[in-house]
Enzyme design. Structure first.
Site, PDB file in Angstrom:
ATOM      1  N   LYS A 170     107.001  86.870   4.192  1.00 37.21           N
ATOM      2  CA  LYS A 170     106.422  85.878   5.107  1.00 37.21           C
ATOM      3  C   LYS A 170     106.504  84.547   4.377  1.00 37.21           C
ATOM      4  CE  LYS A 170     103.395  83.491   6.172  1.00 37.21           C
ATOM      5  NZ  LYS A 170     103.558  82.009   6.249  1.00 37.21           N
ATOM      6  N   GLY A 201     106.117  82.889  10.324  1.00 36.25           N
ATOM      7  CA  GLY A 201     104.838  82.792  11.029  1.00 36.25           C
ATOM      8  C   GLY A 201     103.823  82.018  10.219  1.00 36.25           C
ATOM      9  N   GLY A 203     100.188  81.362   8.128  1.00 35.65           N
ATOM     10  CA  GLY A 203      99.426  82.110   7.132  1.00 35.65           C
ATOM     11  C   GLY A 203      98.299  82.926   7.736  1.00 35.65           C
ATOM     12  N   PRO A 204      97.437  82.268   8.534  1.00 34.43           N
ATOM     13  CA  PRO A 204      96.274  83.009   9.051  1.00 34.43           C
ATOM     14  C   PRO A 204      96.643  84.159  10.003  1.00 34.43           C
ATOM     15  CG  PRO A 204      95.910  80.640   9.176  1.00 34.43           C
ATOM     16  CD  PRO A 204      97.335  80.825   8.787  1.00 34.43           C
ATOM     17  N   GLY A 207     100.662  85.995   7.812  1.00 29.64           N
ATOM     18  CA  GLY A 207     100.350  86.203   6.389  1.00 29.64           C
ATOM     19  C   GLY A 207      99.178  87.158   6.221  1.00 29.64           C
ATOM     20  N   GLU A 245     100.271  84.072  -7.882  1.00 26.99           N
ATOM     21  CA  GLU A 245     100.748  82.897  -8.620  1.00 26.99           C
ATOM     22  C   GLU A 245     100.118  81.699  -7.939  1.00 26.99           C
ATOM     23  OE1 GLU A 245     102.689  82.798 -11.236  1.00 26.99           O
ATOM     24  OE2 GLU A 245     103.460  84.843 -11.295  1.00 26.99           O
ATOM     25  N   CYS A 279     103.904  73.661  -9.193  1.00 31.94           N
ATOM     26  CA  CYS A 279     102.597  74.181  -9.576  1.00 31.94           C
ATOM     27  C   CYS A 279     102.328  73.997 -11.061  1.00 31.94           C
ATOM     28  CB  CYS A 279     102.510  75.642  -9.186  1.00 31.94           C
ATOM     29  SG  CYS A 279     104.020  76.494  -9.549  1.00 31.94           S
ATOM     30  N   GLU A 377      94.070  69.936  -8.402  1.00 30.14           N
ATOM     31  CA  GLU A 377      95.519  69.887  -8.248  1.00 30.14           C
ATOM     32  C   GLU A 377      95.856  68.916  -7.109  1.00 30.14           C
ATOM     33  OE1 GLU A 377      97.524  73.389  -6.664  1.00 30.14           O
ATOM     34  OE2 GLU A 377      98.896  73.191  -8.348  1.00 30.14           O
TER      35      GLU A 377
END
Ligand code: NAD
Length: 470
Positions: A170, A201, A203-204, A207, A245, A279, A377
């Site tokens: 995903k 698709g 995330g909510p 995922g 990660e 990241c 971040e």
């Protein structure tokens, strides 16, 4: 831009179960360039079933044969390098040269490494009167972010396939076109149906359905710490393996005696590359009080060499950030830095162009360790320079966040730099400008994550042990 109006499931492009769509936007000009289907729990379920059905055959395939197919996949990615790079530039906004060299170059190198490792890895070991079999964990649910849209996919799929696992991917909402090209490459390489499946698709919805699906044995997630915590909780409740990660706030520590000009220029480049959306970006530069003002001037001069603009123009070194939300968020952090009393020496919160999600390359001086811009971040082209009094102070500041993903140390000699690096709470440290290594384990200490990617350590994440006693 070319887009498939379907999901790649069981070796074919199939229509989505529902009608929801995701618009793909070019962040450099804010134009919609494509639409892809937004998958539902039904699409995820179909993909997981396909992956489960393919698992016994793939797990029983000889490692050398699996590795040869990963090699074939690498060859297709290589042959289609410029098309993939153009797609990444269109949906992410990274300058075309960077897309070719890093965004596509790195995953090709990673795929190569697994074509070799998959064939040579010892999937069996002898311990006293036992033989330990290293077996594939099973079906992997891979959830990836947009900042390195091909690399994050290859860093999960290649080791999973080398281990004998099958995968449902995903990808991030912002960069589904790169994921579709990857699925095409898998198909073209001749990897058997169902071994790799793609569900685009949100995330909510997609995922979440993938992370919670009972047919998934391991969830491998790369993304924000907030979502990672949720996924870890879902996986934990189901006693499912999980690899996370997550975010970072890496320190670039310049010790007295280091080559200051080189350290500052390399450090600035590390933050500006990919518009600060890495990241492990070295977003906190730590400089000794005696060299502080010199470092600040060098950094201000270095960011001036990062003109922003059309990412397809070879003169452009800084693209836009990925979307409108990040555009607001990053400029909000810059405003917060000013509000909390940091000294702005380059850039600022104003958008440098009328169109596109551009952020001016920004450098803050007089940043103190507790400021928001030194703790959170930002994920944009923003560098904070912090002064330190002595090595102990530098170490305290370097280790003083909830993160621990990357880092760098510059010193007069390697020995001094390594001694400092040993005391850093972080998963990777570049010594005097050390280069990225596709075989070195990548992953976080503290809230930067759980598990490692890349190289043999990355392969081991997809294996479980069975001991036979004789
Ligand atoms: P994100 O966490 O919002 O999204 C990452 C992925 O998770 C996307 O595919 C998204 O659709 C999905 N997702 C979102 N909500 C979900 C949910 N409830 N359940 C399941 N999946 C869900 O992060 P992002 O904005 O896409 O990426 C930026 C973040 O990722 C940054 O914080 C960055 O540091 C981090 N990141 C970490 C690494 C690393 O290797 N440690 C690499 C790249 C990015």
């Amino acid at each position: 831009m070319k887009a498939h109006d379907g999901m790649y499931i069981g070796g074919a492009w199939r229509p989505a179960a529902g009608r929801d769509r995701i618009e793909v936007v070019n962040p450099a000009d804010e134009q919609v360039i494509a639409e892809v289907p937004a998958g539902s729990a039904d699409d995820v379920d179909a993909a997981v079933r396909a992956a489960r059905a393919a698992l016994p055959g793939w797990a029983a395939t000889a490692p050398a044969e699996r590795a040869a197919l990963i090699g074939a996949l690498r060859d297709v990615l290589l042959a289609r390098k410029s098309e993939i790079a153009q797609t990444i530039t269109a949906e992410l906004g990274s300058p075309l040269g960077f897309s070719e060299m890093v965004q596509v170059g790195a995953p090709i190198a990673v795929a190569s490494s697994y074509a070799e490792l998959g064939a040579s890895y010892a999937f069996e070991e002898r311990l006293g009167n036992s033989t330990v079999l290293l077996e594939p964990i099973g079906v992997v649910g891979a959830i990836t972010p947009w900042n390195y849209p091909l690399h994050q996919v290859v860093a999960k799929v290649a080791p999973a396939l080398a281990a004998g696992c099958t995968v449902v991917l995903k990808p991030a909402e912002d960069t589904p076109l790169t994921a579709q090209l990857f699925a095409e490459a898998v198909h073209e390489a001749g990897i058997p149906a169902g071994v790799f499946n793609l569900v685009t698709g949100t995330g909510p919805v997609a995922g979440q359905a993938l992370a919670a699906h009972e047919g998934v044995d391991l969830v491998s997630f790369t993304g924000s710490t907030a979502v990672g915590k949720q996924i870890g909780a879902t996986a934990g409740a189901a006693v499912k393996r999980v690899a996370l990660e997550l975010g970072g706030k890496s320190a670039n520590v310049i010790l007295p005696g280091a080559d200051l000009a080189k350290a500052v220029a390399t450090g600035v480049g590390h933050v500006m590359n990919n518009t600060g959306q890495s990241c492990n970006a070295l977003t906190r530069m730590l400089v000794h009080r005696d060299q502080y003002e010199e470092a600040v001037s060098l950094a201000a001069a270095a960011v001036a060499t990062y003109p922003s603009g059309d990412p397809t123009d070879p003169a452009t070194r800084l693209g836009p950030v990925v979307n409108a939300k990040q555009h607001e968020r990053v400029r909000g952090y810059i405003a917060k830095g000013v509000e909390e009393g940091a000294r702005l020496v380059a850039g600022g919160p104003d958008a440098p162009h009328e169109r596109g999600y551009f952020v001016a390359p920004t450098v803050f001086a007089d940043v103190t360790p507790e400021m928001t811009i030194a703790q959170e971040e930002i994920f944009g082209p923003v560098l904070s320079i912090l002064p330190y009094e002595d090595e102990e102070d530098a170490l305290r500041i370097a280790n003083g966040t909830v993160y621990g993903l990357g880092g760098a140390v510059w010193a007069a000699d390697e020995e001094t730099a390594v001694a400092f690096a040993r005391r850093m709470d972080t998963g990777q440290v570049d010594i005097n400008g050390g280069r990225f290594n596709v075989l070195a384990p990548f992953g976080g200490y503290k809230q930067s994550g759980v598990g490692r990617e890349l190289g043999p350590h990355g392969l081991a994440e997809y294996l479980q042990t069975k001991s036979l006693q004789f």
